[in-house]
Design a protein around this motif. Structure first.
Motif, mmCIF file in Angstrom:
data_model
loop_
_atom_site.group_PDB
_atom_site.id
_atom_site.type_symbol
_atom_site.label_atom_id
_atom_site.label_comp_id
_atom_site.label_asym_id
_atom_site.label_seq_id
_atom_site.Cartn_x
_atom_site.Cartn_y
_atom_site.Cartn_z
ATOM 1 N N VAL A 33 23.957 -59.510 32.386
ATOM 2 C CA VAL A 33 25.337 -59.974 31.075
ATOM 3 C C VAL A 33 24.613 -60.892 29.680
ATOM 4 O O VAL A 33 24.708 -60.125 29.218
ATOM 5 N N GLN A 34 23.375 -61.526 29.784
ATOM 6 C CA GLN A 34 22.893 -62.333 29.227
ATOM 7 C C GLN A 34 22.270 -60.912 28.341
ATOM 8 O O GLN A 34 22.192 -61.140 26.911
ATOM 9 N N LEU A 35 21.595 -60.050 29.034
ATOM 10 C CA LEU A 35 20.908 -58.881 28.023
ATOM 11 C C LEU A 35 21.670 -58.284 27.184
ATOM 12 O O LEU A 35 21.468 -57.538 26.220
ATOM 13 N N PHE B 47 24.349 -59.393 26.304
ATOM 14 C CA PHE B 47 25.403 -59.895 24.974
ATOM 15 C C PHE B 47 23.894 -60.617 23.715
ATOM 16 O O PHE B 47 24.170 -60.312 23.076
ATOM 17 N N LEU B 48 22.725 -60.234 24.237
ATOM 18 C CA LEU B 48 21.325 -61.132 22.979
ATOM 19 C C LEU B 48 21.745 -59.461 22.577
ATOM 20 O O LEU B 48 21.210 -59.324 21.111
ATOM 21 N N THR B 49 22.222 -57.766 22.812
ATOM 22 C CA THR B 49 22.545 -56.966 21.614
ATOM 23 C C THR B 49 23.105 -57.658 20.682
ATOM 24 O O THR B 49 23.339 -56.910 19.275
ATOM 25 N N ILE B 50 24.036 -58.251 20.189
ATOM 26 C CA ILE B 50 24.915 -58.922 19.423
ATOM 27 C C ILE B 50 24.191 -59.992 19.085
ATOM 28 O O ILE B 50 24.109 -60.234 18.481
ATOM 29 N N LYS B 51 24.248 -60.822 20.192
ATOM 30 C CA LYS B 51 23.280 -62.428 19.408
ATOM 31 C C LYS B 51 22.435 -61.964 18.590
ATOM 32 O O LYS B 51 21.983 -62.829 17.591
ATOM 33 N N ILE B 52 20.982 -61.369 18.710
ATOM 34 C CA ILE B 52 19.924 -61.257 18.179
ATOM 35 C C ILE B 52 20.204 -61.318 16.494
ATOM 36 O O ILE B 52 19.586 -61.326 15.613
ATOM 37 N N PRO B 53 21.294 -59.057 16.605
ATOM 38 C CA PRO B 53 21.145 -59.369 15.332
ATOM 39 C C PRO B 53 21.837 -60.004 14.179
ATOM 40 O O PRO B 53 21.861 -60.245 13.053
ATOM 41 N N LEU B 54 23.098 -61.027 15.047
ATOM 42 C CA LEU B 54 23.654 -61.942 14.653
ATOM 43 C C LEU B 54 22.726 -63.398 13.901
ATOM 44 O O LEU B 54 23.051 -63.291 12.867
ATOM 45 N N ILE B 55 22.118 -63.601 14.625
ATOM 46 C CA ILE B 55 21.249 -64.374 14.349
ATOM 47 C C ILE B 55 20.076 -64.076 12.873
ATOM 48 O O ILE B 55 19.440 -65.018 11.938
#
Length: 351
Positions: free
Chosen positions: A47-49, A51-59
């Motif tokens: 699940v976290q992986l 979501f990471l596909t969205i969080k990393i580009p945003l950060i």
């Protein structure tokens, strides 16, 4: 490469921590002791992986817009709009991934799913993104501020070193010029002490060439140079002046910036005795106790010497500036009276 490694380690630690928090949130005494727990942990890690596909580009896009604003404040509105748009798109994408991937496939949820644009779901993902984005931006700002401070300290140190080099480059020729004048006086009188004076001057020049460029020297070496300089001046003044030099050091290996004391002594000879005719004297006292240096240099003055000549001397002003740069907490007292000139210096040397 090191920077990339650190970022990878950060995100790896983040997803492991988030997965652990989620799997252990329902139990007070949680331990990885059953297969079911490990399976659940694996699901939440996926699940976290996801979501990471969205969080990393945003950060990292937030980092970009942050640096754009910091580099040019006129881009504040543009950067703010870009961040709001990126954040809004990321919230919607989080909800879509949760609706079509995480719940039905990873977590195998069998119940009825709400709309992708459900307000509760959007708010949840917005808070989740705001939390990690806020932490990441705070870390980024701290690092930027730290680099700025280090750069400013480096520039200030470089500026100070440049100024010190300039002061030394200005002062050392000034010192040697005055000493050469003394030897010239001996030569004109055809004094037998002229060869000896030239030899002593060569020792002073050797010291300035190889030692004076250093940031510090042994205090004992500074004392030895003062003694050599006094002996050189005594060749010129012979019995016309009474010179007293007392020194007491509890630690001869203590270090000090080179030539600080020597130039005060040179100033006493140059701007005091050069115009004195009767009862001329120089008194020098140097003590070092528990890392605190106390120095007193006093000299007589002739009746017709300019009252402000010595205090406005180039060499003395130069040394005063060096003290401000090297020993900002020093205490310097200058007494310029009708018949006496005295310098009292107190400073704490590094241990």
């Amino acid at each position: 490469m090191k920077r990339i490694r650190n970022h990878i380690l950060f995100w790896l630690a983040y997803i492991l921590f988030k997965a652990y928090l989620n799997v252990s949130s329902d139990e007070l005494d949680f331990v990885f002791d059953t297969k079911e727990v490990w399976n659940r942990f694996g699901q939440l890690l996926l699940v976290q992986l996801a979501f990471l596909t969205i969080k990393i580009p945003l950060i990292y896009s937030s980092f970009y817009w942050l640096t754009q604003y910091l580099n040019d404040s006129t881009r504040f509105i543009k950067a703010s709009i870009a961040f709001i748009v990126s954040f809004s798109v990321a919230v919607v994408l989080m909800s879509i991934i949760n609706h079509y991937l995480i719940l039905p496939i990873i977590l195998q949820y069998q119940g009825e799913l709400s709309s992708v644009f459900n307000l509760g779901s959007l708010l949840y993902h917005a808070f989740s993104l705001a939390f990690i984005t806020g932490i990441a931006l705070a870390i980024k700002l701290i690092r930027i501020q730290s680099r700025i401070q280090l750069r400013e300290l480096s520039l200030e140190k470089e500026r100070t070193n440049t100024e010190l080099k300039y002061l030394k480059a200005q002062l050392n020729p000034h010192f040697l010029f005055n000493t050469l004048n003394n030897i010239y006086s001996l030569a004109r009188k055809e004094s037998t002490h002229t060869p000896e004076a030239i030899l002593k001057l060569s020792k002073l020049m050797r010291f300035m060439l190889y030692e004076a460029s250093k940031s510090d020297i042994l205090l004992a070496e500074e004392i030895k140079m003062i003694e050599d300089y006094i002996s050189l001046e005594q060749l010129r003044y012979t019995d016309r002046v009474i010179i007293t030099f007392n020194h007491s050091l509890d630690n001869p290996h203590q270090r000090i910036a080179p030539l600080l004391l020597l130039h005060f002594v040179e100033n006493a000879f140059k701007h005091g005795l050069s115009e004195s005719r009767n009862d001329a004297y120089i008194k020098i006292d140097v003590t070092l106790k528990n890392g605190v240096l106390e120095a007193s240099i006093s000299n007589s003055k002739g009746d017709h010497i300019n009252q402000h000549e010595s205090i406005n001397a180039i060499g003395l002003e130069n040394i005063k500036r060096q003290l401000q740069l090297i020993y900002p907490m020093h205490k310097l007292i200058i007494q310029d009276e009708a018949t006496i000139f005295r310098v009292t210096l107190s400073l704490t040397l590094s241990q």
